[in-house]
Design a protein around this motif. Structure first.
Motif, PDB file in Angstrom:
ATOM      1  N   GLY A   1      -9.210-129.740 -16.165  1.00 56.78           N
ATOM      2  CA  GLY A   1      -9.375-129.430 -14.752  1.00 56.78           C
ATOM      3  C   GLY A   1      -9.121-130.649 -13.899  1.00 56.78           C
ATOM      4  O   GLY A   1      -9.749-131.700 -14.108  1.00 56.78           O
ATOM      5  N   PHE A   2      -8.186-130.540 -12.952  1.00 58.72           N
ATOM      6  CA  PHE A   2      -7.815-131.695 -12.131  1.00 58.72           C
ATOM      7  C   PHE A   2      -8.139-131.490 -10.652  1.00 58.72           C
ATOM      8  O   PHE A   2      -7.725-132.297  -9.815  1.00 58.72           O
ATOM      9  N   GLY A   3      -8.842-130.418 -10.317  1.00 57.88           N
ATOM     10  CA  GLY A   3      -9.258-130.214  -8.936  1.00 57.88           C
ATOM     11  C   GLY A   3      -8.095-130.173  -7.980  1.00 57.88           C
ATOM     12  O   GLY A   3      -7.091-129.490  -8.196  1.00 57.88           O
ATOM     13  N   GLU A   4      -8.207-130.954  -6.907  1.00 59.15           N
ATOM     14  CA  GLU A   4      -7.212-130.932  -5.823  1.00 59.15           C
ATOM     15  C   GLU A   4      -6.145-132.008  -5.988  1.00 59.15           C
ATOM     16  O   GLU A   4      -5.451-132.353  -5.016  1.00 59.15           O
ATOM     17  N   ALA A   5      -5.971-132.519  -7.209  1.00 61.34           N
ATOM     18  CA  ALA A   5      -5.123-133.701  -7.412  1.00 61.34           C
ATOM     19  C   ALA A   5      -3.630-133.433  -7.291  1.00 61.34           C
ATOM     20  O   ALA A   5      -2.856-134.366  -7.105  1.00 61.34           O
ATOM     21  N   LEU A   6      -3.175-132.179  -7.410  1.00 65.24           N
ATOM     22  CA  LEU A   6      -1.733-131.912  -7.407  1.00 65.24           C
ATOM     23  C   LEU A   6      -1.434-130.726  -6.478  1.00 65.24           C
ATOM     24  O   LEU A   6      -1.111-129.632  -6.922  1.00 65.24           O
ATOM     25  N   PRO A   7      -1.533-130.916  -5.160  1.00 67.45           N
ATOM     26  CA  PRO A   7      -1.356-129.802  -4.220  1.00 67.45           C
ATOM     27  C   PRO A   7       0.082-129.314  -4.168  1.00 67.45           C
ATOM     28  O   PRO A   7       1.027-130.085  -4.313  1.00 67.45           O
ATOM     29  N   MET A   8       0.224-128.010  -3.974  1.00 67.01           N
ATOM     30  CA  MET A   8       1.543-127.397  -3.807  1.00 67.01           C
ATOM     31  C   MET A   8       1.834-127.091  -2.355  1.00 67.01           C
ATOM     32  O   MET A   8       2.979-126.873  -1.974  1.00 67.01           O
ATOM     33  N   ALA A   9       0.790-126.987  -1.527  1.00 69.50           N
ATOM     34  CA  ALA A   9       0.951-126.588  -0.133  1.00 69.50           C
ATOM     35  C   ALA A   9      -0.162-127.208   0.688  1.00 69.50           C
ATOM     36  O   ALA A   9      -1.118-127.787   0.145  1.00 69.50           O
TER      37      ALA A   9
ATOM     38  N   ARG B   1      -4.107-122.635   0.694  1.00 63.66           N
ATOM     39  CA  ARG B   1      -5.222-122.818  -0.239  1.00 63.66           C
ATOM     40  C   ARG B   1      -5.064-121.911  -1.465  1.00 63.66           C
ATOM     41  O   ARG B   1      -5.374-122.312  -2.590  1.00 63.66           O
ATOM     42  N   GLN B   2      -4.571-120.693  -1.241  1.00 61.09           N
ATOM     43  CA  GLN B   2      -4.391-119.771  -2.362  1.00 61.09           C
ATOM     44  C   GLN B   2      -3.306-120.263  -3.316  1.00 61.09           C
ATOM     45  O   GLN B   2      -3.432-120.135  -4.539  1.00 61.09           O
ATOM     46  N   VAL B   3      -2.235-120.842  -2.775  1.00 64.29           N
ATOM     47  CA  VAL B   3      -1.176-121.393  -3.622  1.00 64.29           C
ATOM     48  C   VAL B   3      -1.717-122.555  -4.457  1.00 64.29           C
ATOM     49  O   VAL B   3      -1.348-122.720  -5.628  1.00 64.29           O
ATOM     50  N   ASN B   4      -2.603-123.344  -3.880  1.00 63.94           N
ATOM     51  CA  ASN B   4      -3.132-124.509  -4.594  1.00 63.94           C
ATOM     52  C   ASN B   4      -4.123-124.131  -5.687  1.00 63.94           C
ATOM     53  O   ASN B   4      -4.303-124.891  -6.648  1.00 63.94           O
ATOM     54  N   ARG B   5      -4.782-122.980  -5.566  1.00 62.72           N
ATOM     55  CA  ARG B   5      -5.728-122.526  -6.600  1.00 62.72           C
ATOM     56  C   ARG B   5      -4.936-121.868  -7.722  1.00 62.72           C
ATOM     57  O   ARG B   5      -4.447-120.749  -7.572  1.00 62.72           O
ATOM     58  N   ARG B   6      -4.818-122.548  -8.862  1.00 56.42           N
ATOM     59  CA  ARG B   6      -3.924-122.041  -9.905  1.00 56.42           C
ATOM     60  C   ARG B   6      -4.296-122.653 -11.251  1.00 56.42           C
ATOM     61  O   ARG B   6      -5.022-123.649 -11.328  1.00 56.42           O
ATOM     62  N   VAL B   7      -3.765-122.039 -12.296  1.00 63.63           N
ATOM     63  CA  VAL B   7      -3.836-122.595 -13.649  1.00 63.63           C
ATOM     64  C   VAL B   7      -2.413-122.657 -14.185  1.00 63.63           C
ATOM     65  O   VAL B   7      -1.711-121.638 -14.205  1.00 63.63           O
ATOM     66  N   GLU B   8      -1.988-123.829 -14.580  1.00 64.98           N
ATOM     67  CA  GLU B   8      -0.655-124.033 -15.140  1.00 64.98           C
ATOM     68  C   GLU B   8      -0.745-124.182 -16.660  1.00 64.98           C
ATOM     69  O   GLU B   8      -1.788-124.549 -17.201  1.00 64.98           O
TER      70      GLU B   8
END
Length: 521
Positions: free
Chosen positions: A494-502, A510-517
């Motif tokens: 879990g890396f929290g907010e460390a790699l934002p997409m938007a 915020r919804q784009v940033n909440r994800r599991v890769e």
């Protein structure tokens, strides 16, 4: 065969209390081989192996090998021809489904014969060559997503083609009619991916637009190009027909999250291709078109106030990093389909079918690897966002874990305000589980990497992102029923907010940033 609309709606209204039946259904009696058990009712269907009967006990499925059938509606057991009815979105029936049927037939040695019906409806007949023996007919009623669900509820279609998710009312009606929960992964199947792409004329100087601004444009709150950095001219809005699933998805995905109504003054088009052509000729027009139909129009990049931007590309749509991704669905009720239909549905998830999907202009579901070296923009965003909440040390820890790996395009996101995976992600869970069962990733290490938005404190966000990663991993493992998972390492991070997409300044961001890769060695 399909009913007139009045009969279809009557059956739909009755679906809350009794199973809908076909106009051609007739009473039959099934008797066990020893004559000890006899069952009478209305024959709803026969798939070559099993009878589906509406009886005094409700809808029942009976193995044909153990009974004899008596009555005028009894099917032939020797010359059985499977009949599968599709109904729904014209954009899926136009090119995509015919291409997949042709590919399926070629792969299985069947000849195909297409017959054009009334309006846009058509039928594919599949047969074996030498001697020519009919095997199946795939009938298509080509309308829109609304009509597709109406046909399913009226028992006039076996499979719905939809460019939007099933509505809550439709889901309830289907469940009460004995069709199961149509939002489950085995009932709701993502066939391919599309996207809602804002398009303008090549002569328009505007190059990018934020999602909140795009919503305001189509709500009529922004009505002049000058407010978007363009000329002093009124904005002319274009969308597909209101009844189309694509247009309904625009409302669901763009306007509802912003709590905005759709503007009244909108020019409508019969399909996305026609829309793009019209927009390309008008320097003051803007439309939302299918990713497959941008054509001569120019696509706008989606951006935000914090400077992040993302264009609609095959990769950004496949990872769902592009926020206006639009899955193309097949909805299948909880009843047994003929064997050839089950074989066709299995084919649509194969590697061969993914090539067909891509050649048809849509985005396929095949997992691809993205090396760290191809993710410079994402890493630059991470560095740009570093600060008191995300320190350089935290970024270094993340890079230490991910740098030796490659990202898979299989990504999991969540419904707004919920920990439940969204429709595309539920399909991705099933897809990844099947890949694990098949041994695709044997001897590899897969890391489920969770990320969060930037709302709140960093430490709780890391815990939330780790919890989401664990939940997705557990869902995949639970779906992968076959043994053999010991051949692959499944880890979570879990890396929290460390790699934002938007940008985090809007709900969509915020919804784009909440994800599991998924990352793989």
């Amino acid at each position: 065969m399909f009913f007139p609309r009045a009969a279809r709606l009557a059956a739909l209204l009755g679906a809350l209390t009794i199973p809908a039946t076909s106009a051609l259904a007739q009473d039959v009696t099934l008797t066990s081989r020893d004559g000890a058990v006899e069952l009478s009712g209305t024959l709803l269907g026969f798939d070559g192996e099993f009878y589906r009967l509406d009886t005094m006990f409700g809808e029942l499925t009976v193995d044909g090998s153990g009974v004899t059938c008596d009555g005028p509606g009894c099917p032939s057991l020797t010359g059985f021809v499977a009949r599968i009815g599709f109904s729904g979105a014209a954009s899926m029936a136009d090119v995509l489904l015919p291409a997949l049927i042709e590919g399926f037939a070629l792969r299985n040695g069947y000849d195909t014969d297409r017959t054009q019906g009334e309006s846009a409806d058509f039928t594919y007949a599949l047969s074996t060559p030498d001697p020519k023996t009919p095997v199946a007919t795939f009938s298509f009623r080509v309308t829109n997503s609304d009509e597709g669900f109406a046909d399913l509820l009226a028992d006039e279609a076996d499979i719905v083609m939809s460019t939007r998710e099933i509505r809550p009312t439709e889901r309830t009606l289907a469940h009460d009619a004995g069709m199961g929960d149509m939002t489950q992964a085995n009932r709701s199947r993502v066939l391919a991916l599309d996207a809602m792409v804002p398009v303008v004329s090549p002569e328009n100087p505007v190059r990018a637009i934020s999602v909140p601004a795009l919503a305001q444009v189509f709500a009529g709150q922004i009505a002049n190009w000058q407010d978007l950095g363009g000329p002093d001219a009124p904005i002319v809005l274009h969308l597909p027909e209101a009844q189309s699933g694509f247009a309904q998805a625009v409302t669901d995905r763009l306007l509802v999250p912003a709590d905005l109504p759709l503007a009244a003054d909108i020019r409508r088009h019969p399909d996305s291709r026609t829309l793009s052509r019209a927009v390309s000729l008008d320097p003051f027009a803007i439309g939302l078109a299918s990713f497959a139909d941008v054509g001569a129009a120019r696509a706008l990049m989606l951006t935000g106030a914090c400077g992040y931007g993302i264009a609609a590309t095959r990769r950004s749509v496949k990872t769902e990093d592009y926020p206006l991704t639009a899955p193309l669905f097949l909805y299948i009720p909880a009843r047994r389909l003929p064997q050839v239909a089950r074989q066709f549905l299995a084919y649509t998830t194969s590697a061969a079918a993914q090539l067909v999907i891509r050649r048809a202009g849509f985005v396929d579901l095949a997992a691809e690897r993205i090396p760290v070296g191809d993710q410079g923009t994402r890493l630059a965003n991470a560095i740009r966002s570093a600060g008191p909440e995300v320190s350089l040390r935290e970024l270094q820890k993340m890079v230490q874990v991910l740098a030796p790996l490659s990202r898979l395009t299989t990504t999991f996101r969540f419904e707004a305000g919920s920990a439940r995976p969204d429709a595309q992600s539920r399909s991705n869970i099933l897809q990844l589980a099947h890949a694990l069962e098949a041994g695709t990733y044997d001897a590899h290490r897969l890391v489920f990497a969770g990320f969060s938005d930037g709302e709140g404190a960093a430490e709780p966000n890391r815990a939330i992102s780790l919890g989401r990663a664990q939940a997705v991993r557990d869902a995949v493992v639970a779906m992968a029923e076959a043994s053999g998972l010991q051949q692959v390492e499944l880890e979570v991070a879990g890396f929290g907010e460390a790699l934002p997409m938007a940008c985090d300044d809007s709900e969509w961001g915020r919804q784009v940033n909440r994800r599991v890769e998924i990352w793989i060695d």
